[in-house]
Design a protein around this motif. Structure first.
Motif, PDB file in Angstrom:
ATOM      1  N   ILE A 154       0.834  -1.201   0.000  1.00 25.48           N
ATOM      2  CA  ILE A 154       0.000   0.000   0.000  1.00 25.48           C
ATOM      3  C   ILE A 154       0.869   1.252   0.000  1.00 25.48           C
ATOM      4  CG2 ILE A 154      -1.675   1.308   1.356  1.00 25.48           C
ATOM      5  CD1 ILE A 154      -2.862  -1.027  -0.156  1.00 25.48           C
ATOM      6  N   ARG A 155       1.957   1.241   0.750  1.00 19.67           N
ATOM      7  CA  ARG A 155       2.853   2.404   0.743  1.00 19.67           C
ATOM      8  C   ARG A 155       3.453   2.612  -0.632  1.00 19.67           C
ATOM      9  NH1 ARG A 155       5.921   1.055   6.492  1.00 19.67           N
ATOM     10  NH2 ARG A 155       4.344   2.027   7.864  1.00 19.67           N
ATOM     11  N   GLU A 156       3.823   1.540  -1.295  1.00 19.97           N
ATOM     12  CA  GLU A 156       4.356   1.664  -2.654  1.00 19.97           C
ATOM     13  C   GLU A 156       3.314   2.258  -3.586  1.00 19.97           C
ATOM     14  OE1 GLU A 156       6.037  -1.283  -6.212  1.00 19.97           O
ATOM     15  OE2 GLU A 156       5.660  -2.065  -4.206  1.00 19.97           O
ATOM     16  N   LEU A 157       2.058   1.863  -3.379  1.00 20.38           N
ATOM     17  CA  LEU A 157       0.980   2.410  -4.212  1.00 20.38           C
ATOM     18  C   LEU A 157       0.773   3.888  -3.938  1.00 20.38           C
ATOM     19  CD1 LEU A 157      -1.438   1.715  -6.171  1.00 20.38           C
ATOM     20  CD2 LEU A 157      -2.799   1.390  -4.105  1.00 20.38           C
ATOM     21  N   LEU A 158       0.858   4.271  -2.655  1.00 17.13           N
ATOM     22  CA  LEU A 158       0.574   5.656  -2.288  1.00 17.13           C
ATOM     23  C   LEU A 158       1.734   6.595  -2.592  1.00 17.13           C
ATOM     24  CD1 LEU A 158      -1.240   5.077   1.131  1.00 17.13           C
ATOM     25  CD2 LEU A 158      -2.266   5.556  -1.087  1.00 17.13           C
ATOM     26  N   ALA A 188      -1.763   3.077   7.059  1.00 18.54           N
ATOM     27  CA  ALA A 188      -0.954   3.766   6.049  1.00 18.54           C
ATOM     28  C   ALA A 188      -1.831   4.553   5.089  1.00 18.54           C
ATOM     29  CB  ALA A 188      -0.107   2.742   5.287  1.00 18.54           C
ATOM     30  N   LEU A 189      -3.005   4.031   4.832  1.00 15.27           N
ATOM     31  CA  LEU A 189      -3.924   4.714   3.917  1.00 15.27           C
ATOM     32  C   LEU A 189      -4.610   5.903   4.571  1.00 15.27           C
ATOM     33  CD1 LEU A 189      -5.404   4.580   1.121  1.00 15.27           C
ATOM     34  CD2 LEU A 189      -7.038   3.036   2.204  1.00 15.27           C
ATOM     35  N   LEU A 190      -4.684   5.889   5.888  1.00 12.69           N
ATOM     36  CA  LEU A 190      -5.507   6.854   6.600  1.00 12.69           C
ATOM     37  C   LEU A 190      -5.034   8.291   6.388  1.00 12.69           C
ATOM     38  CD1 LEU A 190      -7.896   7.125   8.522  1.00 12.69           C
ATOM     39  CD2 LEU A 190      -6.294   6.892  10.426  1.00 12.69           C
ATOM     40  N   LYS A 191      -3.737   8.540   6.491  1.00 12.01           N
ATOM     41  CA  LYS A 191      -3.225   9.905   6.387  1.00 12.01           C
ATOM     42  C   LYS A 191      -3.445  10.469   4.995  1.00 12.01           C
ATOM     43  CE  LYS A 191      -1.140  13.541   7.925  1.00 12.01           C
ATOM     44  NZ  LYS A 191      -1.816  14.407   8.908  1.00 12.01           N
ATOM     45  N   THR A 192      -3.177   9.669   3.982  1.00 13.36           N
ATOM     46  CA  THR A 192      -3.400  10.133   2.603  1.00 13.36           C
ATOM     47  C   THR A 192      -4.876  10.385   2.345  1.00 13.36           C
ATOM     48  OG1 THR A 192      -1.483   8.854   1.881  1.00 13.36           O
ATOM     49  CG2 THR A 192      -3.034   9.553   0.188  1.00 13.36           C
ATOM     50  N   LEU A 193      -5.721   9.544   2.926  1.00 14.31           N
ATOM     51  CA  LEU A 193      -7.158   9.696   2.700  1.00 14.31           C
ATOM     52  C   LEU A 193      -7.705  10.925   3.425  1.00 14.31           C
ATOM     53  CD1 LEU A 193      -9.261   8.036   1.175  1.00 14.31           C
ATOM     54  CD2 LEU A 193      -9.856   6.923   3.324  1.00 14.31           C
ATOM     55  N   GLU A 208     -18.013  -6.467   2.703  1.00 14.58           N
ATOM     56  CA  GLU A 208     -18.006  -6.611   4.169  1.00 14.58           C
ATOM     57  C   GLU A 208     -17.725  -5.242   4.786  1.00 14.58           C
ATOM     58  OE1 GLU A 208     -18.719  -9.258   5.813  1.00 14.58           O
ATOM     59  OE2 GLU A 208     -18.720 -10.777   4.226  1.00 14.58           O
ATOM     60  N   ILE A 209     -18.745  -4.405   4.793  1.00 12.96           N
ATOM     61  CA  ILE A 209     -18.557  -3.034   5.257  1.00 12.96           C
ATOM     62  C   ILE A 209     -18.209  -2.991   6.741  1.00 12.96           C
ATOM     63  CG2 ILE A 209     -20.997  -2.709   5.798  1.00 12.96           C
ATOM     64  CD1 ILE A 209     -18.591  -0.115   4.243  1.00 12.96           C
ATOM     65  N   ARG A 210     -18.616  -3.985   7.526  1.00 11.64           N
ATOM     66  CA  ARG A 210     -18.348  -3.967   8.959  1.00 11.64           C
ATOM     67  C   ARG A 210     -16.874  -4.211   9.271  1.00 11.64           C
ATOM     68  NH1 ARG A 210     -23.498  -7.302  11.557  1.00 11.64           N
ATOM     69  NH2 ARG A 210     -25.133  -5.888  10.782  1.00 11.64           N
ATOM     70  N   LYS A 211     -16.135  -4.766   8.319  1.00 16.63           N
ATOM     71  CA  LYS A 211     -14.718  -5.017   8.538  1.00 16.63           C
ATOM     72  C   LYS A 211     -13.856  -3.813   8.187  1.00 16.63           C
ATOM     73  CE  LYS A 211     -15.028 -10.005   7.819  1.00 16.63           C
ATOM     74  NZ  LYS A 211     -14.526 -11.172   7.040  1.00 16.63           N
ATOM     75  N   VAL A 212     -14.447  -2.770   7.664  1.00  9.39           N
ATOM     76  CA  VAL A 212     -13.704  -1.546   7.334  1.00  9.39           C
ATOM     77  C   VAL A 212     -13.682  -0.649   8.567  1.00  9.39           C
ATOM     78  CG1 VAL A 212     -13.593   0.456   5.805  1.00  9.39           C
ATOM     79  CG2 VAL A 212     -14.421  -1.734   4.927  1.00  9.39           C
ATOM     80  N   PRO A 213     -12.522  -0.168   8.994  1.00 10.32           N
ATOM     81  CA  PRO A 213     -12.465   0.697  10.193  1.00 10.32           C
ATOM     82  C   PRO A 213     -13.314   1.943  10.032  1.00 10.32           C
ATOM     83  CG  PRO A 213     -10.272  -0.051   9.562  1.00 10.32           C
ATOM     84  CD  PRO A 213     -11.179  -0.446   8.445  1.00 10.32           C
ATOM     85  N   VAL A 214     -13.894   2.363  11.125  1.00  8.39           N
ATOM     86  CA  VAL A 214     -14.747   3.556  11.091  1.00  8.39           C
ATOM     87  C   VAL A 214     -13.939   4.791  10.744  1.00  8.39           C
ATOM     88  CG1 VAL A 214     -16.477   2.616  12.644  1.00  8.39           C
ATOM     89  CG2 VAL A 214     -14.479   3.791  13.590  1.00  8.39           C
ATOM     90  N   THR A 215     -12.635   4.789  11.035  1.00 11.49           N
ATOM     91  CA  THR A 215     -11.809   5.946  10.678  1.00 11.49           C
ATOM     92  C   THR A 215     -11.711   6.101   9.165  1.00 11.49           C
ATOM     93  OG1 THR A 215      -9.882   4.497  10.905  1.00 11.49           O
ATOM     94  CG2 THR A 215     -10.448   5.895  12.782  1.00 11.49           C
ATOM     95  N   ILE A 216     -11.772   4.994   8.437  1.00 12.66           N
ATOM     96  CA  ILE A 216     -11.784   5.055   6.971  1.00 12.66           C
ATOM     97  C   ILE A 216     -13.163   5.460   6.474  1.00 12.66           C
ATOM     98  CG2 ILE A 216     -11.501   3.705   4.863  1.00 12.66           C
ATOM     99  CD1 ILE A 216      -8.876   4.207   6.204  1.00 12.66           C
ATOM    100  N   LEU A 217     -14.205   4.862   7.063  1.00 12.15           N
ATOM    101  CA  LEU A 217     -15.568   5.164   6.625  1.00 12.15           C
ATOM    102  C   LEU A 217     -15.911   6.637   6.810  1.00 12.15           C
ATOM    103  CD1 LEU A 217     -17.558   2.079   8.016  1.00 12.15           C
ATOM    104  CD2 LEU A 217     -16.967   2.576   5.646  1.00 12.15           C
ATOM    105  N   SER A 218     -15.436   7.230   7.899  1.00 12.97           N
ATOM    106  CA  SER A 218     -15.776   8.628   8.177  1.00 12.97           C
ATOM    107  C   SER A 218     -15.155   9.587   7.177  1.00 12.97           C
ATOM    108  CB  SER A 218     -15.341   8.996   9.595  1.00 12.97           C
ATOM    109  OG  SER A 218     -13.922   8.924   9.717  1.00 12.97           O
ATOM    110  N   ARG A 219     -14.191   9.135   6.411  1.00 14.38           N
ATOM    111  CA  ARG A 219     -13.536   9.993   5.421  1.00 14.38           C
ATOM    112  C   ARG A 219     -13.998   9.712   3.999  1.00 14.38           C
ATOM    113  NH1 ARG A 219     -10.440   9.355   9.794  1.00 14.38           N
ATOM    114  NH2 ARG A 219      -9.025  11.038  10.419  1.00 14.38           N
TER     115      ARG A 219
END
Length: 604
Positions: A154-158, A188-193, A208-219
């Motif tokens: 993911i870091r390589e992608l970002l 790692a994705l959180l800061k860029t997002l 599986e939306i419940r497996k996604v962290p709420v910190t990602i969903l809120s953004r």
């Protein structure tokens, strides 16, 4: 070397230019086939078949079926310029998450000679559309998170997010099955997002939306793609079948739509499989689709459910064994029984139209619901749930389902705990009759009904069961209603019931215009009270005979026509203008003994 060659070959350039053999010579292994160019061979070969789910994948937002709410929200956002930097698409398989993500990538980078702005109007193919559709655009990166779960990947992608796009307006990152990322990858994705550059857009898809962290969903701007209704799926399948020149029976289409469970892709894949069930030009019938899906005949499973709810253990086992002999899976049969229990409960609450089934099937389930109480249906549902788990785990699923049927037959007509306690307190019988055994093995000995009756031995239900009437025809049912002096029910039955089919314990009829909505329920309740056994009364759309009232009126008209055609009556009406027949009355015919006695009196 050339000096030793014949002059004609030496002049022509030696052996290199010499023919393999002359025209008059016959080859030892026959003449070789003329060489065919490779390009011609490729042109002659048939192209690779493309499955329907890919061939008819939506190319515009208008082609997305069943997701009108999402399309409307996106259209308003794009028209007002309020475009989010991250989108989260969630829903079950096959509802269009990945397709929507690719359409969004096209819409964000849409550019034509007339339009150079994000737009959802994709009817005209833009400058970047073809490359995005084919998955080769440099600025649209589609990643499968299931295969790139590690944080380093993911870091390589970002790392490339901070660089501007090379060709398009935005760099678009499509991450499918995003819930598969590890916790470190999400971090790692959180800061860029949270603070993305203005030229980057993220589109996530997950089942599986419940497996996604709420910190990602809120953004992210979240869109829940809902299951597609069977009616909408059927319309889509009919359009595809017409385009493919295939003919599928409407009931077969309904079976495919129900089996897809709201997934358009699953429905199209099943249609792809159904088309080849018959030869070209022939109609693929419902029976062929049912065999393809491994489903039991729905009518037969409804009959099995009816027998179970009536406590007919032996007949229910025979019916299931017939289905099993045709190859029905016991687990699938149990799922059908669960579906019927749910359908009967829904029909009892909302009416048969809420089931979205063929009329005859909806009517039969509605009759079961009218005959059973809400508490009984709830208990049957709970027992079927437990039986489904047992059938799925049992070493012999067939035996597990048969045991479940016997258990259901014994408790189908038993009262609930509250009713049993009230019956014990009042000193009345606490249970219904034991299920009928028949030839399949189940019946009489000891069961739930027999145990319940033993709770109050001084009041046995046996005499009542022996003396209770059992109508053997519809006319006997009408006579029973008349004998019990239920005038209101008798008038409604004679006026509005057009009988279709009768067997002891079950009546199917066509309601005449103006029939009361509760007629079937009233008839079920009264017949059960008078006969001591459950009845199934179903109303269907057509095919019924005359009601008693209609038959009586028809006979009156025929009699009136015969009287008017009588020569004597015709002469009387001609002799006295204005005369009309007010009524017709049949005079009682004297018995033969009375006529003989009258003659003897006259002789004296």
């Amino acid at each position: 070397m050339d000096d030793d060659l014949p002059p004609d070959l030496a002049e022509e350039g030696g052996l290199e230019d010499a023919p393999d053999h002359d025209d008059q010579t016959i080859a030892l292994f026959g003449d070789p086939e003329p060489a065919t160019p490779r390009a011609a061979q490729v042109a002659e070969s048939s192209p690779a078949y493309q499955v329907l789910a890919r061939k008819y994948r939506p190319r515009t937002f208008e082609d997305l079926i069943g997701q009108e709410a999402m399309v409307r929200t996106l259209r308003n956002a794009f028209s007002s310029g309020r475009i989010a930097h991250a989108f989260m698409l969630t829903g079950v398989r096959g509802v269009g998450k990945t397709t929507t993500a690719r359409l969004l990538a096209r819409a964000l980078n849409y550019k034509t000679a007339e339009i150079d702005a994000p737009s959802l109007e994709l009817a005209v193919e833009g400058l970047h559309c073809r490359a995005i559709i084919e998955g080769r655009h440099m600025d649209v990166l589609e990643v499968d998170a299931a295969s790139r779960t590690k944080v380093d990947e993911i870091r390589e992608l970002l790392d490339g997010v901070r660089y501007a796009p090379t060709e398009a307006r935005y760099k678009v990152y499509i991450i499918d099955e995003v819930h598969m990322l590890s916790t470190a990858a999400f971090n790692a994705l959180l800061k860029t997002l949270e603070e993305p550059p203005p030229h980057a857009k993220f589109i996530f898809a997950t089942t599986e939306i419940r497996k996604v962290p709420v910190t990602i969903l809120s953004r992210c701007q979240r869109f829940d793609l809902r299951r597609v209704d069977p009616e909408v799926i059927i319309q889509n399948l009919e359009q595809i079948a017409a385009a493919e020149g295939a003919r599928i029976d409407p009931e077969g289409m309904l079976l495919i739509a129900r089996a897809a469970e709201g997934s358009v892709r699953d429905a199209q894949s099943l249609l792809d499989q159904a088309i080849v069930q018959a030869d070209d030009g022939q109609v693929v019938g419902a029976a062929q689709v049912r065999d393809m899906l491994g489903l039991a005949d729905r009518i037969q499973t409804i009959e099995l459910f009816e027998l179970t709810m009536r406590g007919r253990a032996g007949e229910a086992l025979e019916a299931f064994r017939t289905l099993y002999g045709y190859g029905a899976d016991p687990v699938v049969v149990m799922l059908d029984l669960l579906d019927h229990a749910h359908g009967a409960s829904v029909a009892k609450t909302l009416g048969p139209d809420a089931l979205k089934l063929p009329n005859d099937q909806a009517a039969r389930l509605a009759a079961i619901g009218a005959n059973a109480s809400a508490g009984t249906l709830a208990r049957v549902w709970q027992m079927l749930l437990k039986a489904h788990d047992e059938t799925r785990r049992a070493p012999d699923p067939k035996a597990a389902l048969e045991m479940a049927l016997i258990r259901l037959c014994y408790v189908a007509d038993l009262p609930g705990p509250e009713e049993a306690l009230k019956a014990l307190r009042d000193g009345s019988p606490a249970g219904g009759p034991a299920p009928s055994g028949g030839s399949g093995g189940g019946g009489g000995g000891s069961g739930g009904g027999a145990t319940a009756r033993q709770l109050s031995p001084h009041m046995s239900a046996a005499p009542r069961a022996q003396t209770a009437p059992t109508p053997q025809s519809f006319d006997e049912v009408v006579a029973l209603i008349d004998a019990r002096r239920d005038i209101s029910l008798k008038l409604d039955v004679e006026r509005f019931v057009r009988p279709i089919h009768f067997r002891p314990g079950a009546i199917t009829f066509e309601p005449a215009p103006g029939a009361p909505a509760n007629l079937a329920g009233r008839l079920v309740s009264r017949l059960k009270e008078w006969t001591g056994q459950p009845w199934l009364v179903a109303a269907e759309g057509g095919g019924g005979a005359e009601s008693a009232w209609e038959k009586e009126k028809r006979q009156e008209r025929e009699t009136r026509r015969e009287i008017e055609a009588d020569p004597f009556v015709h002469a009387v009406m001609q002799a006295f203008p204005g005369t009309e027949i007010v009524g017709v009355r049949a005079l009682p015919v004297p018995a033969a003994a009375e006529v003989v006695q009258a003659d003897e009196d006259g002789d004296d």
